[in-house]
Design a protein around this motif. Sequence first.
Motif, PDB file in Angstrom:
ATOM      1  N   ALA A 170       5.141  -8.724  -2.700  1.00 31.02           N
ATOM      2  CA  ALA A 170       4.165  -8.502  -4.050  1.00 31.02           C
ATOM      3  C   ALA A 170       3.282  -7.522  -3.512  1.00 31.02           C
ATOM      4  N   THR A 171       2.467  -7.032  -4.602  1.00 31.90           N
ATOM      5  CA  THR A 171       1.634  -6.098  -4.682  1.00 31.90           C
ATOM      6  C   THR A 171       0.584  -6.459  -3.398  1.00 31.90           C
ATOM      7  N   ALA A 172       0.054  -7.579  -3.501  1.00 34.37           N
ATOM      8  CA  ALA A 172      -0.840  -8.172  -2.707  1.00 34.37           C
ATOM      9  C   ALA A 172      -0.480  -9.094  -1.648  1.00 34.37           C
ATOM     10  N   ASP A 173       0.935  -9.252  -1.353  1.00 33.20           N
ATOM     11  CA  ASP A 173       1.488  -9.997  -0.275  1.00 33.20           C
ATOM     12  C   ASP A 173       2.462  -9.077   0.193  1.00 33.20           C
ATOM     13  N   HIS A 174       2.029  -8.436   1.242  1.00 32.21           N
ATOM     14  CA  HIS A 174       2.811  -7.653   2.091  1.00 32.21           C
ATOM     15  C   HIS A 174       2.280  -7.464   3.690  1.00 32.21           C
ATOM     16  N   ASP A 175       3.135  -6.958   4.632  1.00 32.71           N
ATOM     17  CA  ASP A 175       2.677  -6.564   5.879  1.00 32.71           C
ATOM     18  C   ASP A 175       1.620  -5.579   5.847  1.00 32.71           C
ATOM     19  N   VAL A 176       1.014  -5.521   6.802  1.00 30.42           N
ATOM     20  CA  VAL A 176       0.008  -4.632   7.088  1.00 30.42           C
ATOM     21  C   VAL A 176      -0.080  -4.494   8.809  1.00 30.42           C
ATOM     22  N   LEU A 177       0.160  -3.286   9.357  1.00 26.90           N
ATOM     23  CA  LEU A 177      -0.455  -2.818  10.652  1.00 26.90           C
ATOM     24  C   LEU A 177      -1.779  -2.354  10.730  1.00 26.90           C
ATOM     25  N   ALA A 178      -2.610  -3.051  11.380  1.00 29.46           N
ATOM     26  CA  ALA A 178      -4.189  -2.512  11.283  1.00 29.46           C
ATOM     27  C   ALA A 178      -4.628  -2.014  12.591  1.00 29.46           C
ATOM     28  N   THR A 216       5.076 -12.551   5.798  1.00 29.65           N
ATOM     29  CA  THR A 216       4.249 -11.352   5.590  1.00 29.65           C
ATOM     30  C   THR A 216       2.663 -11.857   6.121  1.00 29.65           C
ATOM     31  N   GLY A 217       1.929 -10.535   6.283  1.00 30.70           N
ATOM     32  CA  GLY A 217       0.832 -10.859   7.029  1.00 30.70           C
ATOM     33  C   GLY A 217       0.131  -9.496   7.644  1.00 30.70           C
ATOM     34  N   THR A 218      -0.932  -9.617   8.289  1.00 34.80           N
ATOM     35  CA  THR A 218      -1.555  -8.208   8.800  1.00 34.80           C
ATOM     36  C   THR A 218      -1.792  -8.696  10.254  1.00 34.80           C
ATOM     37  N   LEU A 219      -1.135  -7.786  11.019  1.00 30.01           N
ATOM     38  CA  LEU A 219      -1.149  -7.736  12.712  1.00 30.01           C
ATOM     39  C   LEU A 219      -2.318  -6.656  12.811  1.00 30.01           C
ATOM     40  N   THR A 220      -3.111  -7.125  13.715  1.00 26.79           N
ATOM     41  CA  THR A 220      -4.425  -6.032  13.870  1.00 26.79           C
ATOM     42  C   THR A 220      -4.302  -5.788  15.324  1.00 26.79           C
TER      43      THR A 220
END
Length: 269
Positions: free
Chosen positions: A123-131, A100-104
Amino acid sequence: YGGSSVAGTVRDNRGTLQASGGGILDILDPVTDTAGTIAPQAGSTIQVNGAIDQTLGTTDVDGTLVASSITLDRSLLKGTGLVDNPVPATFSTVSPGSSTGTLTIDGATTLGTGTSLAIEVNATADHDVLAVTTGPLLISGATLRLDYLGGPTDVLPGDTLTIVTAAGGVTNEFINIADGERLYTANGVASFIVNHLPNSITLTDFIYNTAGPPNQPPVFTAFVENLSVDENTPVGTLLTTFAAYDPEGVPIEFTLNDPNAPFEIDLLN
């Protein structure tokens, strides 16, 4: 490469272009990548003076990737780093995180036909994000895939998880899930309501261990039931095209039932 410059058009055929150890790899001309890997590691940079055209390859960005654009065709984009250029993608998978993590992405991004945005949630504070920090995110024929890796209380029903942000706005919806509808995870252990907002996409109303619908077959959006082919048709002629998506957002593959048929079908599109 720890720090180097390469001149001339680079053709990465099943090889690897990698920057590591805090180094910078400067490529002074465009890159054509076929079934290869482009991998700036954490703290390192690959800079391309021109565009990257990638087919059947992997772009694994944990550092920084700079180019005028990166066009993905039947390829994988993943990682937790920065892609400093526009990204149009077709028949590809965009998978933020490692796991999990953020790809910018600092540029206009298009999730086009046959592309899947794959999001993992621990988890709520541990998930993937596409930014997408500059420009819009255009969704045009893409699907959303969710995988839940946590336990029954790692996300609560009242929690909101933002999985996509786009400074220039989010245009259109995923073809497998409309705004406000419930999407079941591909691994079948949970479900969320998907909310399409002007500048983001969020998950709400978490339910754990839901039975959900059974694994559903692909939905064809372009289908040819009967096809006539003249016996003098030249070899290599495009006869027809098909288009389909998986309701759970999993990438699909096309095959022929008869391996001895005198036809060839593209695996992905």
